[in-house]
Design an enzyme around this catalytic site. Sequence first.
Site, PDB file in Angstrom:
ATOM      1  N   GLU A  49       0.859  -1.189   0.000  1.00 22.93           N
ATOM      2  CA  GLU A  49       0.000   0.000   0.000  1.00 22.93           C
ATOM      3  C   GLU A  49       0.887   1.228   0.000  1.00 22.93           C
ATOM      4  O   GLU A  49       1.969   1.222   0.616  1.00 22.93           O
ATOM      5  CB  GLU A  49      -0.917   0.018   1.231  1.00 22.93           C
ATOM      6  CG  GLU A  49      -1.743   1.310   1.296  1.00 22.93           C
ATOM      7  CD  GLU A  49      -2.891   1.288   2.278  1.00 22.93           C
ATOM      8  OE1 GLU A  49      -2.860   0.477   3.211  1.00 22.93           O
ATOM      9  OE2 GLU A  49      -3.822   2.105   2.096  1.00 22.93           O
ATOM     10  N   CYS A 247      -6.599   0.988   2.660  1.00 24.93           N
ATOM     11  CA  CYS A 247      -7.587   2.072   2.669  1.00 24.93           C
ATOM     12  C   CYS A 247      -7.428   3.008   1.485  1.00 24.93           C
ATOM     13  O   CYS A 247      -8.356   3.757   1.149  1.00 24.93           O
ATOM     14  CB  CYS A 247      -7.458   2.879   3.951  1.00 24.93           C
ATOM     15  SG  CYS A 247      -7.910   1.957   5.416  1.00 24.93           S
ATOM     16  N   ASN A 378     -12.009  -2.983  -0.049  1.00 29.90           N
ATOM     17  CA  ASN A 378     -10.933  -3.284   0.910  1.00 29.90           C
ATOM     18  C   ASN A 378     -11.572  -3.645   2.236  1.00 29.90           C
ATOM     19  O   ASN A 378     -12.175  -4.697   2.351  1.00 29.90           O
ATOM     20  CB  ASN A 378      -9.970  -2.094   1.020  1.00 29.90           C
ATOM     21  CG  ASN A 378      -8.938  -2.298   2.125  1.00 29.90           C
ATOM     22  OD1 ASN A 378      -8.332  -3.364   2.187  1.00 29.90           O
ATOM     23  ND2 ASN A 378      -8.752  -1.335   2.994  1.00 29.90           N
ATOM     24  N   GLU A 379     -11.455  -2.772   3.233  1.00 32.22           N
ATOM     25  CA  GLU A 379     -12.074  -3.076   4.523  1.00 32.22           C
ATOM     26  C   GLU A 379     -13.468  -2.477   4.539  1.00 32.22           C
ATOM     27  O   GLU A 379     -13.741  -1.550   5.287  1.00 32.22           O
ATOM     28  CB  GLU A 379     -11.238  -2.487   5.654  1.00 32.22           C
ATOM     29  CG  GLU A 379     -10.213  -3.422   6.202  1.00 32.22           C
ATOM     30  CD  GLU A 379      -9.457  -2.839   7.386  1.00 32.22           C
ATOM     31  OE1 GLU A 379      -9.675  -1.677   7.753  1.00 32.22           O
ATOM     32  OE2 GLU A 379      -8.628  -3.579   7.943  1.00 32.22           O
TER      33      GLU A 379
HETATM   34  O1  AHR Z   1      -2.349  -1.527   6.765  1.00 31.54           O
HETATM   35  C1  AHR Z   1      -2.816  -0.269   7.142  1.00 31.54           C
HETATM   36  C2  AHR Z   1      -4.317  -0.158   7.021  1.00 31.54           C
HETATM   37  O2  AHR Z   1      -4.933  -1.060   7.892  1.00 31.54           O
HETATM   38  C3  AHR Z   1      -4.883  -0.534   5.685  1.00 31.54           C
HETATM   39  O3  AHR Z   1      -4.844   0.517   4.796  1.00 31.54           O
HETATM   40  C4  AHR Z   1      -6.296  -0.894   6.006  1.00 31.54           C
HETATM   41  O4  AHR Z   1      -6.827  -1.835   5.113  1.00 31.54           O
HETATM   42  C5  AHR Z   1      -6.222  -1.378   7.431  1.00 31.54           C
HETATM   43  O5  AHR Z   1      -7.148  -0.747   8.234  1.00 31.54           O
END
Ligand code: AHR
Length: 661
Positions: A49, A247, A378-379
Amino acid sequence: MQLRKKMIVAGAAAVLSLTAVAQTKNVLTVKVDKPIAAIQPTMWGVFFEDINLGADGGIYAELVKNRSFEFFKPLMGWKVEQQPFKEGALTVLNREGKNLANPRFLRVSVNDAVSGSVSITNEGFRGMGIKKGLRYDFSFMYRQAAAGITIHAALINAKNEVIGSTLLKPSEAGTSWKKTAVSFNATATEEKAHFKIWFEGTGVMDMDMISLFPEDTWKKRPGGMRADMIQLLADMKPGFLRFPGGCIVEGYDLSQRYQWKKTVGPIEDRELIINRWNFEFAHKPTPDYFQTFGLGFFEYFQLAEDMGAEALPILNCGMACQFNSAELVPLDQLDPYVQDALDLIEFANGNANTVWGKVRADMGHPAPFNLKMMGVGNENWGPQYIERLKIFQKAIKAKYPDFKLVTSSGTDPNGERFDLLNTELRKMNADIIDEHYYRRPEWFFSNARRYDNYPRNESKIFAGEYAAQSDKVVSVDNKNSWLTALSEAAFMTGLERNAGVVSMASYAPLFAHIDGWQWTPDLIWVNNLQSYGTPDYHVQKLFSVNKGTKVVPIMLNNDVVAGQDSLYASSCIDAVANELIIKIVNASGKEQTMVLSLEGVKKLAKDAKLTLLQSTNLDAVNSFSNPGNISPRESVLPWKGKKTEYKAAPYSFSILRIKIF
Ligand code: AHR
C-alpha cells in the site's frame, strides 16, 4: 518507558508459560505419508500500500517531489531563488481545460540571466539518497519559441557542496512539448541531497515533469523502482502481490478513491491525487504526501510478473472509507465501478485488439499478464457492502466464470461486523474471504487454532492484513520486536496447517520510511539509502521460502501442536525438492528437548538443514545500525533416523529440512 517494556514482556511471559515446560520429553510425530492438504503456490505473499511513503518517496525511484507542480501548493518541495529579484521570472501557469490531468507547468522568463542568479531547488522526499559513482538521469518536458536558455543542474549535499552536475541547452523550438534528458554521475554519497536547477541566458521556457532517477532501478528499468527495496520483496519469493492497498483503495471520500484507469498510459497524463494518509492522523501529518501514479497498475502488474507472483489488484466497490466519510455510490449508479473491474481484466488479459489490451500492449507488454483474481472492496462492511458486492459478482462471473473474487470480512476477525459478513459471504459462495487482524502478540499465540474447524469445502481464506501490535492499533509506540515476530510465527504454523482452507496470507503494512511514516509496525523500514527487514520480515520470508507443496500432520499426544508447553509446529513436504520441512516455534524462555518421530517414510538423509531465528530478548529489534540483529542462522544438523532428538532454543523459530527418499 522501561516500566512499560517490562509490562509487555511480563504480559507475554504469562501467555507463553500457560503450562509449565514438561519434565518428560515431548514426542512430535510427523505423518510423512498422510498429506492433509495441498499448499497453494499463492500461500505466502506481500501486501503493498502507498502508506508511510511506500510508493512516492519509496519504491518508486523518482527523486524529485512535486515534479509536475500539481500538489495543492504548486511549488511545494521547491525553493525558488533569484538574485536580484525580478517579478515574473518564475511563474506557475495553469492550462486547465486543455490538460485536465496535468494542468500546471513552470514558466521561466529570463533576460541575460547569469549562472546561478535564477534557480529552483527540489528537496526530494525528505532529501534525496545519492550514491557516489552512480549515474543519475535528469529529464524534463519543455517548450519554447526559441532556444536561448542553458539549464544547469547540480546535486547538493548537506554542506551545500556540489556532488554532481550537468548542463544542457534545449534546442527545439515550437508550440508543442518535447522531452529532453541528460545524465551525469554523482561524486559523493549523501542521504539528504537536494537538486538545484538554474537558468542562464535569455528566453522564455515552459517546463514540466522535472525528473531525476538513479540508474540502478530494479531490473534497470528506466523510470523504475528502488532496487534495494524490491530486492527485499523478491527475496521473499512471494506467491502474490496485493496492490494498491489498503484504505487507499477506498479514499477518504469517493473523489479520492483509487482509479486504476488514471494510472496507466504516459506518465505525464496520469492525474495526481492527494494520498489519504496525508492527513489521516493528526499526530502524524504528512502534508506533502500525494500519489503521482508514476507507479501505476501497469507497473504493479510488471512487478508481480518480475517476482513470479500472482497479481492481486483490489478495486473500489462504490464505497469510500467507512472510518472517514463512508460515502456510497447509489446502487443504480454503480455501473462505471463495475465496468472498471471488467475493463481491468481486459487490460491484464485481453489481446492487443481489445480496447484495454491495446493500452497494455502499447505500454510495452503485448503478452497478457494472466490475471486470475481481484479484490472487490478493501475493509468495507455492512449490508451496503454486500449489496454492492452482489452486483460486481454477478457481472464479473457472467463474463469470466472462473475468475476469483476476494471479498471483505471487514476490519476485525470477530464481532458483529465480521459475523454478518462471514454469514452473507458464505451464502453467496464467495471465492476468497479476506480477514484482517491487527492484534496484540497474545492474540496471535492464542489463535493458532483459529482455522482448525473452518469448513473445508466452502470459501477459502485470505489472511490479507495482519501484524502483532506491541502496543495497540495505530499507536506510534508499536515496535517490530522479536516478540511480535515470534507470535506471528506461532500463528502462521496454524495458517500452514490449515492450508486446505487458507490459500493466501500477507503481513501489513509492508514499507515505512523512517522520516515519513504514519503507521507502525511495518515489515521493512527504509531511509533514503538503506533498507532492512524487521524480525517479522524474516518470519514472513522463512515461511515463504520454505513453503512446501502439501501439509502433513505433526502431532503431540494426538493433538495439533498449538501452544502445549508453549510449542507450535507445522510440517509439510516439498514434493519438488523431496524434502520434509518441519517448523517449530518454542515460545518459552527455556530450551526444550523433544523427539521428532517420523512415520511413513522409508529412508532419510543423514543430516538436515536447520534455519534458526532466535533471541532470548523479546524486545530485540533490527535497526539501521544493526540490521541483522535478529536474522536467520543456518547450520547442518546430524539426523539420527526416524526418531531424532531436537533441542529447540528458548524463544526460537526453527525450520528443519530433511531429504526423504
Ligand atoms: O495496513 C494499514 C491499514 O490497515 C490498511 O490501509 C487498512 O486496510 C487497514 O485498516
